[in-house]
Write an enzyme that holds these catalytic residues in place. Structure first.
Site, PDB file in Angstrom:
ATOM      1  N   ASP B  93       1.148  -1.124   0.050  1.00  0.00           N
ATOM      2  CA  ASP B  93       0.384  -0.131  -0.304  1.00  0.00           C
ATOM      3  C   ASP B  93       0.660   1.468   0.262  1.00  0.00           C
ATOM      4  OD1 ASP B  93       1.028  -0.121   2.335  1.00  0.00           O
ATOM      5  OD2 ASP B  93      -1.259  -0.572   3.234  1.00  0.00           O
ATOM      6  N   ASP B 268      -7.946  -7.804   0.243  1.00  0.00           N
ATOM      7  CA  ASP B 268      -6.609  -7.835   1.460  1.00  0.00           C
ATOM      8  C   ASP B 268      -6.698  -7.683   2.814  1.00  0.00           C
ATOM      9  OD1 ASP B 268      -5.532  -5.528   3.008  1.00  0.00           O
ATOM     10  OD2 ASP B 268      -6.523  -5.412   0.727  1.00  0.00           O
TER      11      ASP B 268
END
Lengths: 377, 377
Positions: B93, B268
């Site tokens: 991320d 996720d």
């Protein structure tokens, strides 16, 4: 029918010997190291990882398991082997050591010991007979008698009193063990502190009672290595050669080698697991403290030549990071590495004894450790 | 030469699709679930255990790794794959989410965000360009743009401001990404809160910029499932069919099935790992809280029919004991079980889509979960 307990010596080299203990749950190559599975788990490792390290037998703690989850509960669930998913051999201690070190408000009397649980303060009593009953419920392959274990140094009178009490409990334990399935084994425990005469008296009296194996208790409790080894030498001179000898709670790699040189066959110790959780790795070249900042940029593994994948697969920098970040994987990897190191050391000692080269192995190991201590930070 | 990033759809069933993402570190079967490896480790599991669960790709957190051990350090050690001993695909991320949720004294400006580290209070700045640089240093296969992620509910004006800022950062991220090795991929992130019009505007503008994949951010932050799914439906209608769609931070098993039904390819979430550490097991028949006293005497495994050994090998009574005793193995076993469950769910969805039976699979799953919720304690 499960295989009954037996001990066979395959080779001797000086006082050192290697062999096999047969148990209802498989063979144990000796000299053997038993990882400690206090609460029915070797901390941080799945049973298949413990097995993969080369472990034939684990130790579990009667004191902890009697308090939680309870021996009767484990028996109802099919026994300790099934409970902890460990189909191999298990030795259980008698609870004596933890009663002395963990329990509150303990009171030792002729009949047994009364104490309060360290978990919830509940009043509990433990007698030689109850210790046998609990271990029978757990289904241990090797059962230990209840003993009284003192911290050293202690006054000579105290040491003798505890030794005599432990002997009286040894006799009662042997009688109580008559009701336990025959294929299991009961070990007696020597006491006597750092007093050679008391140690010899304890050993001789235990041999007169007669046990499947003999344990040396009350050592590795703060005394110098030299004192411990003197006690070991004294008692092994009077113990029967054909019974396993177990040095309880020992020790460092150097302790193991020196005790094997004096005829010891079995060990247990929290060092490889506890030190692993605290960031310390045992290696062939001495120990590494992976928390140390000097590892932060080190791309090397713990030991590139190790047969243990965990020692090869992770960089020191990564392990340092995991430990700093409080990530469980750091403890898991180091526990795995340390257990593999200890079991490899035992296997190497067995091979050296079988090859008649134990003195050479011992000298080489000592030399490496001395050098490592000199260069280690 | 490493395989360049690509996406191929193998089959569709309604809006649901299954396929394969190729990355420099291997193929990822979609729909894919990415376990969260916040600090370069999926908490409690060795990489081989993560792989054994059926995982093709893990997510790691830029925010955490930039603060400790540092992106430059990881690059010097050979990149994140080597650092964490995970040779398969990695998505990172951008740090935006954690800057909002963890950092102290943050200040969002046009150029980027300034904040103080939650570890030591050090002043740190993160710009769209620096987020790309960090992820390039880590060596991520899939790189995410920096975005501003709000908690819902939020004032409409705030939602639109953060969405426009994230779009401006998307453009800058794309330019910065031109310097990154071509085989890697950059994903843009949609924002727009719970406002369909803003979500559509965000999606259209991102498509105009053009990315290898499109992520839906700023959901699963407290809004009802129905709102989340409405946003998903809105944006998938304008996203190109041939690019992967990633719903960030989602979710429960039911969330995954419903989002796949609407054309999502990647997820996720910390649920399987975090809940495992807290004693909760996901099973085909609903979830089990192993800390609950009703499991203390239960000899049954979590799921005797599971293809995951950890779900078959340990009794509920033993897991209850491990959790009560604070033993790491409890968390390890439940994390393993939950990850295997999530990956099995993804594999089952892929198979149902390939067989043209996704609606049937979805209806059957929903029915089982509804029943389980009704009978679960």
């Amino acid at each position: 029918m499960p295989e009954p307990f037996s001990f066979r010596i395959a080779a001797s080299d000086g006082a050192a010997r290697c062999g096999v203990i047969s148990t209802p749950h498989g063979a144990v190559a000796t000299p053997a190291f038993m990882p400690v599975g206090t609460q029915a788990t070797v901390k941080g490792l799945a049973p298949e990882s413990v097995r993969a390290s080369g472990t034939d037998i684990v130790l579990a703690n009667t004191y902890h398991l009697m308090l939680r989850p309870g021996a009767e509960r484990i028996a109802m669930l099919g026994g300790l082997h099934r409970f902890m998913n460990w189909p191999h051999a298990i030795l259980t201690d008698s609870g004596g050591f933890q009663v002395m070190s963990l329990a509150k408000l303990r009171k030792v009397e002729k009949d047994g010991v009364m104490f309060r649980s360290h978990l919830d303060g509940a009043a509990v009593s433990l007698s030689p007979e109850r210790a046998i009953e609990i271990q029978a419920l757990l289904g241990s392959d090797i059962v230990m008698q209840l003993d009284e274990c003192l911290k050293l140094p202690a006054p000579p009178g105290e040491i003798e009193r505890a030794m005599r009490l432990s002997l009286a409990w040894a006799e009662r334990s042997k009688r109580a063990f008559e009701g336990v399935p025959r294929e299991r084994a009961l070990f007696g425990i020597m006491q006597g502190g750092d007093d050679v005469a008391l140690r010899l008296a304890s050993a001789r009296a235990l041999v007169d009672i007669g046990f499947a194996g003999y344990a040396i208790g009350g050592l590795a409790v703060g005394e110098p290595q030299e004192v411990m080894l003197r006690m070991v030498e004294a008692v092994t001179s009077v113990l029967p050669a054909d019974r396993p000898r177990y040095l309880m709670g020992v020790g460092t790699p150097a302790d193991l080698v020196e005790a094997v040189a004096r005829g010891i066959d079995m060990f247990d110790c929290v060092l490889p697991t506890r030190n692993g959780r605290h960031g310390l790795a045992f290696t062939r070249f001495g120990s590494l403290n992976l928390k140390n900042a000097r590892h932060a940029d080190d791309p090397r593994p713990i030991d590139a030549e190790s047969s243990c994948a965990a020692a090869r697969d992770y960089s020191r920098a990564y392990l340092h990071h995991l430990l700093k970040a409080g990530e469980t994987l750091g403890a898991i990897v180091l526990t795995t590495v340390n257990l593999a190191y200890y079991q490899r050391l035992m296997a190497d000692m067995r091979a050296a004894i079988a090859a008649g080269n134990f003195d050479g192995f011992r000298a080489a190991s000592t030399e490496i450790w001395t050098r490592a201590d000199a260069i280690a930070p």
